[in-house]
Design a protein around this motif. Structure first.
Motif, mmCIF file in Angstrom:
data_model
loop_
_atom_site.group_PDB
_atom_site.id
_atom_site.type_symbol
_atom_site.label_atom_id
_atom_site.label_comp_id
_atom_site.label_asym_id
_atom_site.label_seq_id
_atom_site.Cartn_x
_atom_site.Cartn_y
_atom_site.Cartn_z
ATOM 1 N N LYS A 1 -49.021 75.875 15.063
ATOM 2 C CA LYS A 1 -50.446 75.591 14.856
ATOM 3 C C LYS A 1 -51.246 76.890 14.859
ATOM 4 O O LYS A 1 -50.907 77.834 15.565
ATOM 5 C CB LYS A 1 -50.978 74.700 15.985
ATOM 6 N N SER A 2 -52.318 76.904 14.072
ATOM 7 C CA SER A 2 -53.217 78.061 14.105
ATOM 8 C C SER A 2 -53.986 78.057 15.410
ATOM 9 O O SER A 2 -54.252 77.008 15.992
ATOM 10 C CB SER A 2 -54.186 78.034 12.919
ATOM 11 N N ALA A 3 -54.328 79.238 15.867
ATOM 12 C CA ALA A 3 -55.015 79.357 17.149
ATOM 13 C C ALA A 3 -56.520 79.148 17.033
ATOM 14 O O ALA A 3 -57.190 78.932 18.029
ATOM 15 C CB ALA A 3 -54.735 80.728 17.753
ATOM 16 N N GLU A 4 -57.034 79.201 15.819
ATOM 17 C CA GLU A 4 -58.487 79.147 15.682
ATOM 18 C C GLU A 4 -58.930 78.088 14.678
ATOM 19 O O GLU A 4 -58.196 77.726 13.768
ATOM 20 C CB GLU A 4 -59.019 80.524 15.277
ATOM 21 N N ASN A 5 -60.147 77.641 14.846
ATOM 22 C CA ASN A 5 -60.774 76.686 13.958
ATOM 23 C C ASN A 5 -61.006 77.352 12.603
ATOM 24 O O ASN A 5 -61.327 78.537 12.543
ATOM 25 C CB ASN A 5 -62.096 76.237 14.579
#
Length: 189
Positions: free
Chosen positions: A73-77
């Motif tokens: 998953k990406s760490a940021e929005n």
């Protein structure tokens, strides 16, 4: 609301007493003194942090074929415009019937060029020079999923890298650069 205020006031008092008197009180003691619902939110934060590392899964479909997955998953929005403000990205590797796929997906949003001819994304691993890579949409026409071309080349680079940035164009949001912490991938399929 009153309960939250009292809890915050109690927490502030505990922390200020800690500074003046007892230096042996640590963060875990403060967390343990909080109500269960707040302890769970700390646990939830730890679980969210663990999503920044590779997650593995395997299954057997109804035809008896083994399917293997690795997901990150990406760490940021992504900070997309309304109505997609809370969108995150995932990078997945799938092996089905001996064939690898690298799949980029978002929880919300519309990836441009996901249908028909596909499109082009830019990828950068660690401090290497960025390069263009083609993609195609999913067979169900989802605007939130694309399949990157040359998956085995990408997987080889993922195994050796610590970080990957992919730049993808989103409908009405322009190009977005999404970073993944790719270190530690184990893929033997």
């Amino acid at each position: 609301m009153r309960t939250i205020y009292i809890i915050l006031l109690t927490l502030t008092t505990i922390l200020s007493c800690n500074k003046k008197t007892d230096k042996s009180v640590n963060d875990s003691m403060v967390i343990d003194s909080l109500p269960t619902e707040f302890q769970h939110s700390q646990e939830a934060k730890k679980q969210i942090d663990s999503l920044n590392s590779w997650l593995y899964e395997d299954e057997v479909d109804k035809m008896g074929d083994s399917i293997y997955y690795a997901q990150l998953k990406s760490a940021e929005n992504l900070n997309l415009d309304f109505p997609y403000e809370n969108s995150y990205a995932s990078l997945s590797i799938r092996n089905k019937q001996g064939k690898n796929d690298v799949i980029f997906s978002v929880t919300e949003g519309q990836i441009k060029g996901y249908v028909y001819d596909g499109g082009t994304a830019r990828i950068r691993f660690d401090n290497e020079k960025p390069f263009n890579i083609g993609y195609v949409g999913s067979s169900d026409g989802s605007s939130e999923v694309i399949f990157l071309q040359t998956p085995n080349k990408i997987i080889d680079k993922l195994k050796k890298s610590k970080r990957m940035v992919i730049e993808v164009e989103f409908y009405n949001n322009g190009n977005k650069q999404i970073e993944f912490n790719t270190e530690g991938l184990v893929w033997k399929h």
